[in-house]
Design a protein around this motif. Structure first.
Motif, PDB file in Angstrom:
ATOM      1  N   THR A  13       0.834  -1.203   0.000  1.00 19.06           N
ATOM      2  CA  THR A  13       0.000   0.000   0.000  1.00 19.06           C
ATOM      3  C   THR A  13       0.868   1.252   0.000  1.00 19.06           C
ATOM      4  N   ARG A  14       1.870   1.269   0.865  1.00 25.51           N
ATOM      5  CA  ARG A  14       2.768   2.419   0.899  1.00 25.51           C
ATOM      6  C   ARG A  14       3.581   2.501  -0.397  1.00 25.51           C
ATOM      7  N   ALA A  23       4.362   9.954  -0.503  1.00 21.91           N
ATOM      8  CA  ALA A  23       4.916   9.155   0.580  1.00 21.91           C
ATOM      9  C   ALA A  23       3.864   9.070   1.676  1.00 21.91           C
ATOM     10  N   LEU A  24       3.484   7.854   2.041  1.00 30.14           N
ATOM     11  CA  LEU A  24       2.397   7.617   2.990  1.00 30.14           C
ATOM     12  C   LEU A  24       2.944   6.881   4.204  1.00 30.14           C
ATOM     13  N   TYR A  25       2.583   7.356   5.409  1.00 24.51           N
ATOM     14  CA  TYR A  25       3.070   6.707   6.626  1.00 24.51           C
ATOM     15  C   TYR A  25       2.076   6.944   7.753  1.00 24.51           C
ATOM     16  N   HIS A  26       1.427   5.879   8.206  1.00 24.01           N
ATOM     17  CA  HIS A  26       0.474   5.951   9.321  1.00 24.01           C
ATOM     18  C   HIS A  26      -0.519   7.104   9.169  1.00 24.01           C
ATOM     19  N   GLY A  27      -1.136   7.187   8.016  1.00 21.40           N
ATOM     20  CA  GLY A  27      -2.159   8.195   7.786  1.00 21.40           C
ATOM     21  C   GLY A  27      -1.641   9.558   7.394  1.00 21.40           C
ATOM     22  N   GLN A  28      -0.326   9.767   7.421  1.00 21.53           N
ATOM     23  CA  GLN A  28       0.254  11.031   6.982  1.00 21.53           C
ATOM     24  C   GLN A  28       0.783  10.858   5.566  1.00 21.53           C
ATOM     25  N   GLU A  29       0.839  11.931   4.825  1.00 24.06           N
ATOM     26  CA  GLU A  29       1.394  11.830   3.485  1.00 24.06           C
ATOM     27  C   GLU A  29       2.009  13.159   3.063  1.00 24.06           C
ATOM     28  N   ILE A  30       2.931  13.055   2.118  1.00 31.57           N
ATOM     29  CA  ILE A  30       3.541  14.237   1.534  1.00 31.57           C
ATOM     30  C   ILE A  30       3.805  13.935   0.067  1.00 31.57           C
ATOM     31  N   ALA A  31       3.491  14.894  -0.804  1.00 30.75           N
ATOM     32  CA  ALA A  31       3.746  14.713  -2.228  1.00 30.75           C
ATOM     33  C   ALA A  31       5.248  14.697  -2.476  1.00 30.75           C
ATOM     34  N   LEU A  32       5.720  13.743  -3.276  1.00 28.78           N
ATOM     35  CA  LEU A  32       7.150  13.660  -3.548  1.00 28.78           C
ATOM     36  C   LEU A  32       7.658  14.921  -4.225  1.00 28.78           C
ATOM     37  N   ALA A  33       6.796  15.559  -4.988  1.00 26.31           N
ATOM     38  CA  ALA A  33       7.198  16.798  -5.660  1.00 26.31           C
ATOM     39  C   ALA A  33       7.461  17.922  -4.666  1.00 26.31           C
ATOM     40  N   ASP A  34       6.853  17.834  -3.482  1.00 30.22           N
ATOM     41  CA  ASP A  34       7.030  18.872  -2.460  1.00 30.22           C
ATOM     42  C   ASP A  34       8.088  18.495  -1.418  1.00 30.22           C
ATOM     43  N   LEU A  35       8.704  17.331  -1.576  1.00 33.70           N
ATOM     44  CA  LEU A  35       9.627  16.837  -0.562  1.00 33.70           C
ATOM     45  C   LEU A  35      10.948  17.591  -0.603  1.00 33.70           C
ATOM     46  N   ASP A  36      11.309  18.177   0.519  1.00 32.67           N
ATOM     47  CA  ASP A  36      12.571  18.908   0.646  1.00 32.67           C
ATOM     48  C   ASP A  36      13.283  18.387   1.891  1.00 32.67           C
ATOM     49  N   PHE A  37      14.334  17.599   1.695  1.00 31.17           N
ATOM     50  CA  PHE A  37      15.026  17.017   2.833  1.00 31.17           C
ATOM     51  C   PHE A  37      15.708  18.070   3.702  1.00 31.17           C
ATOM     52  N   ALA A  38      15.902  19.250   3.173  1.00 31.34           N
ATOM     53  CA  ALA A  38      16.513  20.317   3.964  1.00 31.34           C
ATOM     54  C   ALA A  38      15.529  20.938   4.942  1.00 31.34           C
ATOM     55  N   ALA A  39      14.236  20.748   4.703  1.00 34.71           N
ATOM     56  CA  ALA A  39      13.212  21.325   5.571  1.00 34.71           C
ATOM     57  C   ALA A  39      12.028  20.372   5.642  1.00 34.71           C
ATOM     58  N   LEU A  40      12.223  19.232   6.318  1.00 33.09           N
ATOM     59  CA  LEU A  40      11.172  18.228   6.425  1.00 33.09           C
ATOM     60  C   LEU A  40      10.173  18.635   7.506  1.00 33.09           C
ATOM     61  N   ASP A  41       9.068  19.209   7.096  1.00 34.26           N
ATOM     62  CA  ASP A  41       8.041  19.636   8.043  1.00 34.26           C
ATOM     63  C   ASP A  41       6.989  18.541   8.162  1.00 34.26           C
ATOM     64  N   GLU A  54      13.734   3.358   4.480  1.00 33.64           N
ATOM     65  CA  GLU A  54      12.866   2.199   4.665  1.00 33.64           C
ATOM     66  C   GLU A  54      11.859   2.087   3.525  1.00 33.64           C
ATOM     67  N   TRP A  55      11.551   3.223   2.914  1.00 32.73           N
ATOM     68  CA  TRP A  55      10.593   3.238   1.809  1.00 32.73           C
ATOM     69  C   TRP A  55      11.071   2.406   0.609  1.00 32.73           C
ATOM     70  N   LEU A  56      12.363   2.125   0.533  1.00 31.73           N
ATOM     71  CA  LEU A  56      12.865   1.328  -0.587  1.00 31.73           C
ATOM     72  C   LEU A  56      12.206  -0.041  -0.644  1.00 31.73           C
ATOM     73  N   LEU A  59       8.631   0.377  -1.909  1.00 28.23           N
ATOM     74  CA  LEU A  59       8.629   0.651  -3.344  1.00 28.23           C
ATOM     75  C   LEU A  59       8.899  -0.624  -4.125  1.00 28.23           C
ATOM     76  N   ALA A  60       9.877  -1.412  -3.695  1.00 32.84           N
ATOM     77  CA  ALA A  60      10.225  -2.644  -4.402  1.00 32.84           C
ATOM     78  C   ALA A  60       9.082  -3.649  -4.389  1.00 32.84           C
ATOM     79  N   ALA A  61       8.247  -3.599  -3.339  1.00 30.14           N
ATOM     80  CA  ALA A  61       7.135  -4.542  -3.223  1.00 30.14           C
ATOM     81  C   ALA A  61       5.957  -4.186  -4.114  1.00 30.14           C
ATOM     82  N   ALA A  62       5.968  -2.976  -4.675  1.00 27.84           N
ATOM     83  CA  ALA A  62       4.772  -2.473  -5.347  1.00 27.84           C
ATOM     84  C   ALA A  62       4.857  -2.434  -6.869  1.00 27.84           C
ATOM     85  N   GLY A  63       6.038  -2.595  -7.424  1.00 25.51           N
ATOM     86  CA  GLY A  63       6.127  -2.444  -8.886  1.00 25.51           C
ATOM     87  C   GLY A  63       7.338  -3.128  -9.471  1.00 25.51           C
ATOM     88  N   SER A  64       7.412  -3.100 -10.781  1.00 25.98           N
ATOM     89  CA  SER A  64       8.544  -3.685 -11.493  1.00 25.98           C
ATOM     90  C   SER A  64       9.765  -2.776 -11.379  1.00 25.98           C
TER      91      SER A  64
END
Length: 409
Positions: A13-14, A23-41, A54-56, A59-64
């Motif tokens: 599912t994730r 990116a989905l985690y325990h009901g929270q999500e953030i669009a990958l396009a908005d992801l900024d590792f310098a300011a993870l809010d 851990e998302w790797l 991701l590997a479980a969900a697609g080719s």
């Protein structure tokens, strides 16, 4: 030098959410396009999920491979741009790097498939820097999951990264020492957290996969640690195979526990009496009872501990009948709500005068309260008898909490 097979399955599912750009985690999500590792809010749980990679596995479980490689590379480039050139607390913690080494090597086909030599060099150079960082940091960590993961990362880098062989012997000695200080005599972690116990078993399972990838024997000391840690972990599972909720841990589904046990290579029966770790397990037919029979973890060892002494959880078959509230689990709950889940009232036990059996300090540490738990258990003719008491209310209220015998037959 080799690509281990990650023995811990990902969450489809994730993973599907990542394929869809979120990116989905325990009901929270953030669009990958908005992801900024310098300011993870985001919440601490989602931040850890992203930073540890851990998302790797999801991701590997969900697609080719053709579907997942572009996303993995894009997120890796994003992370490298922010964190590869400088040490930052949010991304360079020892436990984070230990976990990252094992995940990057296991999923190297996803992050190193590019023909861009500059990018590939950046990934490998950063991996080498991370290993050197662990060389310095691991010995300085206190015994516990953080140090175990750090030493596991050192060994993983030594086994799998070219030129790292000298790390293996040093890492094995460090991890053996750390495990001896982290696990109690009956195999439970000194922090008394079942979710941390699960993380430890998973970490050692991933490390075993690294040895397998190199066709090398898994050290006897690590096998011995698992032979104690696995029964202790199973001892706090309920009838559905999932974890009961103690010391801030949420209920964990049985499939994850089963995968961790499989990865460990150890089959075992649940530990029924763990006096050092502090949990008691009773079973009759399909009914399972788990009791917290010890003081909370020492304030020197852990923040976030719970005032749960003599609480219990009860299940019948796959049905959970009496449960604790569980912890925030890295979710985005307000601090006041998360703190409330640590109180005695959030657990299935006696609460006196709306107070905690062990005080919870504002900084997250534990204060005065339960010092001694007296416990008596007898087994005769298939009947288990358990009685216990604690002194958490003696100083304030001159009362002793006594739990009368429970009979399951």
């Amino acid at each position: 030098l080799a690509v281990p097979s990650d023995p811990i399955p990902g969450d489809r599912t994730r993973g599907t959410s990542l394929l869809e750009g979120r990116a989905l985690y325990h009901g929270q999500e953030i669009a990958l396009a908005d992801l900024d590792f310098a300011a993870l809010d985001v919440s601490p749980g989602l931040a850890r999920y992203l930073q540890s990679f851990e998302w790797l596995r999801d991701l590997a479980a969900a697609g080719s491979r053709s579907e997942t490689v572009p996303i993995a590379e894009a997120l890796m480039r994003n992370w490298l741009e922010t964190h590869s050139g400088k040490v930052a607390e949010s991304a360079w913690r020892s436990d984070m790097w230990g976990q990252r080494v094992l995940l990057w090597t296991s999923y190297s086909p996803l992050i190193l498939s590019s023909d861009d030599l500059v990018y590939r060099s950046a990934v490998l150079n950063t991996l080498a820097r991370g290993a050197r960082h662990l060389d310095r940091a691991a010995p300085k960590e206190s015994p516990g999951l953080t140090q175990v993961r750090a030493w596991a990362g050192i060994i993983g880098a030594g086994l799998l990264v070219q030129g790292g062989e000298p790390r293996v012997a040093r890492g094995e000695a460090g991890l053996e020492r750390s495990l001896s200080q982290t696990l109690t005599a009956d195999g439970g972690m000194i922090c008394r957290s079942p979710i941390a116990q699960l993380d430890l078993v998973e970490t050692l399972g991933m490390l075993r996969a690294a040895y397998d990838a190199r066709a090398m024997e898994f050290p006897v000391a690590f096998q011995s640690a698992l032979s104690f840690a696995v029964p202790a972990l199973l001892g706090v599972t309920l009838g559905d195979g999932g974890l009961s909720s103690w010391q801030g841990g949420p209920p964990i589904p049985g499939r994850r526990i089963a995968a961790a046990i499989e990865a460990s290579g150890h089959r075992a029966l649940p530990l029924r009496q763990a006096r050092d770790w502090g949990y008691q397990r009773m079973a009759a037919g399909d009914t399972v009872l788990v009791v917290d029979g010890a003081p909370p973890p020492s304030m020197r060892l852990e923040t976030g501990g719970c005032a749960s002494t003599l609480a219990f959880e009860l299940s019948h078959g796959p049905h959970r009948i009496v449960v604790n509230c569980g912890g925030a689990g890295g979710t985005a709950l307000p601090k006041s709500f998360a703190d409330g889940l640590r109180t005695t009232a959030a657990h299935s036990t006696l609460t006196v005068a709306d107070s905690n059996s062990t005080a919870l300090n504002p900084d997250g540490s534990l204060g005065r309260g339960v010092v001694e738990v007296e416990l008596s258990r007898a087994e005769r003719n298939g009947v288990s008898r358990l009685s216990a008491s604690h002194d958490g209310y003696v100083q304030r209220l001159s009362l002793i909490h006594i739990s009368e015998p429970t009979r399951l037959d």
